[in-house]
Each structure stands twice: as C-alpha cells, then as structure tokens.
Scaffold this motif. Structure first.
Motif, PDB file in Angstrom:
ATOM      1  N   TRP A  70      18.200 -24.965   0.686  1.00 46.90           N
ATOM      2  CA  TRP A  70      16.750 -24.762   0.618  1.00 46.90           C
ATOM      3  C   TRP A  70      16.237 -23.633   1.515  1.00 46.90           C
ATOM      4  N   LEU A  71      16.965 -23.290   2.594  1.00 45.03           N
ATOM      5  CA  LEU A  71      16.413 -22.389   3.612  1.00 45.03           C
ATOM      6  C   LEU A  71      16.056 -21.006   3.058  1.00 45.03           C
ATOM      7  N   ILE A  72      16.991 -20.350   2.400  1.00 50.28           N
ATOM      8  CA  ILE A  72      16.759 -18.971   1.947  1.00 50.28           C
ATOM      9  C   ILE A  72      15.627 -18.900   0.928  1.00 50.28           C
ATOM     10  N   PRO A  73      15.589 -19.782  -0.092  1.00 47.24           N
ATOM     11  CA  PRO A  73      14.412 -19.764  -0.971  1.00 47.24           C
ATOM     12  C   PRO A  73      13.112 -20.007  -0.218  1.00 47.24           C
ATOM     13  N   ALA A  74      13.132 -20.889   0.787  1.00 49.56           N
ATOM     14  CA  ALA A  74      11.917 -21.167   1.556  1.00 49.56           C
ATOM     15  C   ALA A  74      11.440 -19.923   2.294  1.00 49.56           C
ATOM     16  N   ILE A  75      12.372 -19.167   2.886  1.00 50.62           N
ATOM     17  CA  ILE A  75      11.992 -17.931   3.582  1.00 50.62           C
ATOM     18  C   ILE A  75      11.370 -16.940   2.602  1.00 50.62           C
ATOM     19  N   ALA A  76      11.949 -16.855   1.399  1.00 49.97           N
ATOM     20  CA  ALA A  76      11.440 -15.910   0.401  1.00 49.97           C
ATOM     21  C   ALA A  76      10.040 -16.271  -0.084  1.00 49.97           C
ATOM     22  N   PHE A  77       9.629 -17.515   0.116  1.00 45.95           N
ATOM     23  CA  PHE A  77       8.267 -17.912  -0.231  1.00 45.95           C
ATOM     24  C   PHE A  77       7.244 -17.309   0.713  1.00 45.95           C
ATOM     25  N   VAL A  78       7.616 -17.128   1.974  1.00 46.45           N
ATOM     26  CA  VAL A  78       6.607 -16.780   2.993  1.00 46.45           C
ATOM     27  C   VAL A  78       6.780 -15.394   3.609  1.00 46.45           C
ATOM     28  N   VAL A  79       7.973 -14.806   3.504  1.00 45.78           N
ATOM     29  CA  VAL A  79       8.205 -13.490   4.112  1.00 45.78           C
ATOM     30  C   VAL A  79       8.246 -12.422   3.022  1.00 45.78           C
ATOM     31  N   PRO A  80       7.355 -11.428   3.073  1.00 42.72           N
ATOM     32  CA  PRO A  80       7.380 -10.371   2.062  1.00 42.72           C
ATOM     33  C   PRO A  80       8.675  -9.573   2.139  1.00 42.72           C
ATOM     34  N   MET A  81       9.312  -9.383   1.006  1.00 49.94           N
ATOM     35  CA  MET A  81      10.521  -8.558   0.956  1.00 49.94           C
ATOM     36  C   MET A  81      10.780  -8.118  -0.478  1.00 49.94           C
ATOM     37  N   HIS A  82      11.425  -6.982  -0.610  1.00 51.74           N
ATOM     38  CA  HIS A  82      11.761  -6.469  -1.942  1.00 51.74           C
ATOM     39  C   HIS A  82      12.847  -7.337  -2.571  1.00 51.74           C
ATOM     40  N   VAL A  83      12.766  -7.476  -3.882  1.00 45.52           N
ATOM     41  CA  VAL A  83      13.776  -8.255  -4.616  1.00 45.52           C
ATOM     42  C   VAL A  83      15.175  -7.703  -4.356  1.00 45.52           C
ATOM     43  N   ALA A  84      15.277  -6.372  -4.188  1.00 44.25           N
ATOM     44  CA  ALA A  84      16.583  -5.756  -3.935  1.00 44.25           C
ATOM     45  C   ALA A  84      17.166  -6.253  -2.612  1.00 44.25           C
ATOM     46  N   ALA A  85      16.328  -6.393  -1.586  1.00 44.62           N
ATOM     47  CA  ALA A  85      16.802  -6.897  -0.292  1.00 44.62           C
ATOM     48  C   ALA A  85      17.295  -8.331  -0.437  1.00 44.62           C
ATOM     49  N   PHE A  86      16.544  -9.140  -1.154  1.00 45.10           N
ATOM     50  CA  PHE A  86      16.922 -10.538  -1.360  1.00 45.10           C
ATOM     51  C   PHE A  86      18.240 -10.622  -2.136  1.00 45.10           C
ATOM     52  N   GLY A  87      18.355  -9.823  -3.198  1.00 44.03           N
ATOM     53  CA  GLY A  87      19.575  -9.836  -4.002  1.00 44.03           C
ATOM     54  C   GLY A  87      20.792  -9.351  -3.227  1.00 44.03           C
ATOM     55  N   LEU A  88      20.620  -8.313  -2.420  1.00 46.05           N
ATOM     56  CA  LEU A  88      21.733  -7.809  -1.609  1.00 46.05           C
ATOM     57  C   LEU A  88      22.171  -8.831  -0.578  1.00 46.05           C
ATOM     58  N   PHE A  89      21.201  -9.550  -0.009  1.00 45.42           N
ATOM     59  CA  PHE A  89      21.562 -10.598   0.940  1.00 45.42           C
ATOM     60  C   PHE A  89      22.388 -11.687   0.268  1.00 45.42           C
ATOM     61  N   ILE A  90      21.985 -12.120  -0.913  1.00 47.39           N
ATOM     62  CA  ILE A  90      22.736 -13.149  -1.644  1.00 47.39           C
ATOM     63  C   ILE A  90      24.159 -12.672  -1.893  1.00 47.39           C
ATOM     64  N   MET A  91      24.313 -11.391  -2.238  1.00 45.67           N
ATOM     65  CA  MET A  91      25.639 -10.835  -2.478  1.00 45.67           C
ATOM     66  C   MET A  91      26.474 -10.841  -1.192  1.00 45.67           C
ATOM     67  N   ILE A  92      25.867 -10.411  -0.076  1.00 42.38           N
ATOM     68  CA  ILE A  92      26.569 -10.395   1.206  1.00 42.38           C
ATOM     69  C   ILE A  92      26.982 -11.806   1.605  1.00 42.38           C
ATOM     70  N   ALA A  93      26.069 -12.761   1.448  1.00 47.18           N
ATOM     71  CA  ALA A  93      26.356 -14.152   1.822  1.00 47.18           C
ATOM     72  C   ALA A  93      27.500 -14.719   0.995  1.00 47.18           C
ATOM     73  N   THR A  94      27.506 -14.410  -0.298  1.00 45.98           N
ATOM     74  CA  THR A  94      28.554 -14.937  -1.184  1.00 45.98           C
ATOM     75  C   THR A  94      29.910 -14.331  -0.856  1.00 45.98           C
ATOM     76  N   VAL A  95      29.955 -13.012  -0.715  1.00 45.22           N
ATOM     77  CA  VAL A  95      31.219 -12.334  -0.402  1.00 45.22           C
ATOM     78  C   VAL A  95      31.743 -12.793   0.955  1.00 45.22           C
ATOM     79  N   SER A  96      30.846 -12.915   1.930  1.00 49.49           N
ATOM     80  CA  SER A  96      31.250 -13.351   3.267  1.00 49.49           C
ATOM     81  C   SER A  96      31.864 -14.745   3.223  1.00 49.49           C
ATOM     82  N   ALA A  97      31.231 -15.663   2.500  1.00 50.66           N
ATOM     83  CA  ALA A  97      31.737 -17.036   2.422  1.00 50.66           C
ATOM     84  C   ALA A  97      33.105 -17.085   1.757  1.00 50.66           C
ATOM     85  N   VAL A  98      33.271 -16.338   0.680  1.00 50.93           N
ATOM     86  CA  VAL A  98      34.548 -16.335  -0.035  1.00 50.93           C
ATOM     87  C   VAL A  98      35.648 -15.715   0.820  1.00 50.93           C
ATOM     88  N   MET A  99      35.371 -14.571   1.442  1.00 45.71           N
ATOM     89  CA  MET A  99      36.389 -13.894   2.243  1.00 45.71           C
ATOM     90  C   MET A  99      36.764 -14.699   3.485  1.00 45.71           C
TER      91      MET A  99
END
Length: 251
Positions: free
Chosen positions: A160-189
């Motif tokens: 729930w945390l990351i979606p909750a932050i995206a509700f209240v903190v202004p950010m570009h969709v590209a930043a949000f998408g890149l973070f999801i990619m970094i988080a996923t790759v980091s967890a897998v590696m």
C-alpha cells in the motif's frame, strides 16, 4: 468508482504485473543458473544449485501475492484517471520539474527503504513472524523467484505504501514508472544467489551504503540482520548491519 470498472482495471493490471515478475525472474534465474559456464564477473552466493521444486514454490507464492499487490495499484489507477492523485502526464515545465523526476525517484526509494526496514524488522518479532514473514524465509537460500514470495499478510503490509505516496506527492508518471522498474529489478537481483558487482565497488564509498545480493543473501542465510531494502543507512544506524560470513571474505 463502479465495481465493474474497478474489476476491469484490477484485471488489466494483474496480468502485466504477473508477467513482469515472471519474465524478469525467469531471465535472471536462467542467466545465472542455466548457463553452462557462469559469468566471470559474477560471484556465486548460493551454496547449491536451486532445485526445481524450490523454484516452483517461490513462483507460486509470488503469483498469489500479486493478487494483493494489484488491488492498491488498481485503486491508484482509477483515481489517477479521475484526476485524484499526485501523478501527472504533462511535459515538465522548467529545470526544477525536470530535476524533480530523479528527485522523486530518490524520495520514493528513501521512504520505501525506511518503511521496509521497520516493517521487515517488526515482522521478525516472534509474535508476528509465523503469520507474516515465515513464508518468505522458507527460502534459506533464495532465487530470483523469491523476490515477491510473500504471505498474504506480508503482501498487504508491503503493497500500500507506494500507491499511497503517489496520491499525495506530485510526480511525473515517468518517475513513478522508473521507480517501479528499479524496485522490481533490485528485488529480483538481490535474491538471485549471485553478486554482479565487484568487491572494489561494494567496499567503496558508494557501494558500502547500498544493499545488493551480497548483503541481502546474508539476511536469508544468517537471519536476524541486514533488514534494509536499498540502502544500508538504517542497518548501520540501528546496529543490524552485519557482514560476518560474507562469501567475499575468506575465513
């Protein structure tokens, strides 16, 4: 938000979410464990080659956890389409908004790292461990497929945390998408059972503050230590950063 529309959004997200995990885990696992010759730059951390039943259990558990992860994501997407979140598509205006793209990614990583450290450490408490975190630690020596192999309770805590932050903190969709990619790759590696970074970097001024497979693998094999996600700040500050048994150092 009507129920049918939400269900459509949920299913639309669930499929790609599962595929993203499966493709990345399959690729990383295959590159390190299915090659006849291992990469010369990588160091094997796992003592033994993972068994198929071991990998299959991790994959099934992670796919089940995706059913929970997709729920807050679907809430965020529906709210975004209605203009009710901090996410925006428009072209950044001026240098500050351009700088906020990497800044937002770093902010998400710092907040996610702090939340993960404390909830992760709390889930190791004897009264909570069995119901929350034990499922993930069945993998004493994890593989890339273990990256999201969580119990339902742990998935609820984590999702729930990351979606909750995206509700209240202004950010570009590209930043949000890149973070999801970094988080996923980091967890897998970090669960792959191999370290790809050279020791010169890991022990250097930057690497010594980052969590990679070398650091997280010791959490699985030695248990009550090394709770962080991206950075070693909280582990170092709270005295839980422990590299004894590090396979990079010969006994």
């Amino acid at each position: 938000m009507d129920a049918l529309g939400f269900l459509e959004t949920y299913l639309w997200l669930l499929g790609p979410m599962m595929l993203r995990y499966l493709i990345l885990a399959w690729a990383v696992h295959g590159l390190f464990w299915e090659r006849p010759r291992p990469f010369s730059f990588a160091k094997q951390l796992a003592a033994q080659r993972p068994k198929r039943e071991h990998v299959w259990r991790e994959a099934k558990t992670a796919l089940a956890a995706s059913l929970i992860y997709a729920f807050p994501a679907a809430i965020l997407v529906d709210a975004f389409e209605a203009g009710g979140t901090g996410l925006y598509w428009r072209w950044p205006e001026g240098p500050l908004e351009w700088l906020w793209i990497p800044g937002a990614i770093l902010m998400l990583m710092v907040l996610h790292d702090a939340y993960f450290y404390w909830t992760h450490r709390l889930m190791h408490h004897p009264r909570l461990y069995e119901a929350t975190h034990r499922t993930h630690h069945i993998s004493k020596q994890p593989t890339a497929y273990a990256s999201f192999a969580f119990s339902p309770w742990e998935a609820l805590i984590a999702s729930w945390l990351i979606p909750a932050i995206a509700f209240v903190v202004p950010m570009h969709v590209a930043a949000f998408g890149l973070f999801i990619m970094i988080a996923t790759v980091s967890a897998v590696m970090n669960h792959a059972g191999w370290e790809i970074w050279p020791r010169s970097f890991l022990d250097g001024p930057v690497g010594r503050w980052l969590i990679t497979a070398r650091h997280h693998n010791l959490h699985h094999t030695r248990f009550k230590r090394n709770y962080g996600l991206y950075f070693r700040f909280w582990d170092k500050a709270m005295g839980t950063d422990d590299m004894s048994g590090d396979p990079f150092v010969k006994a």
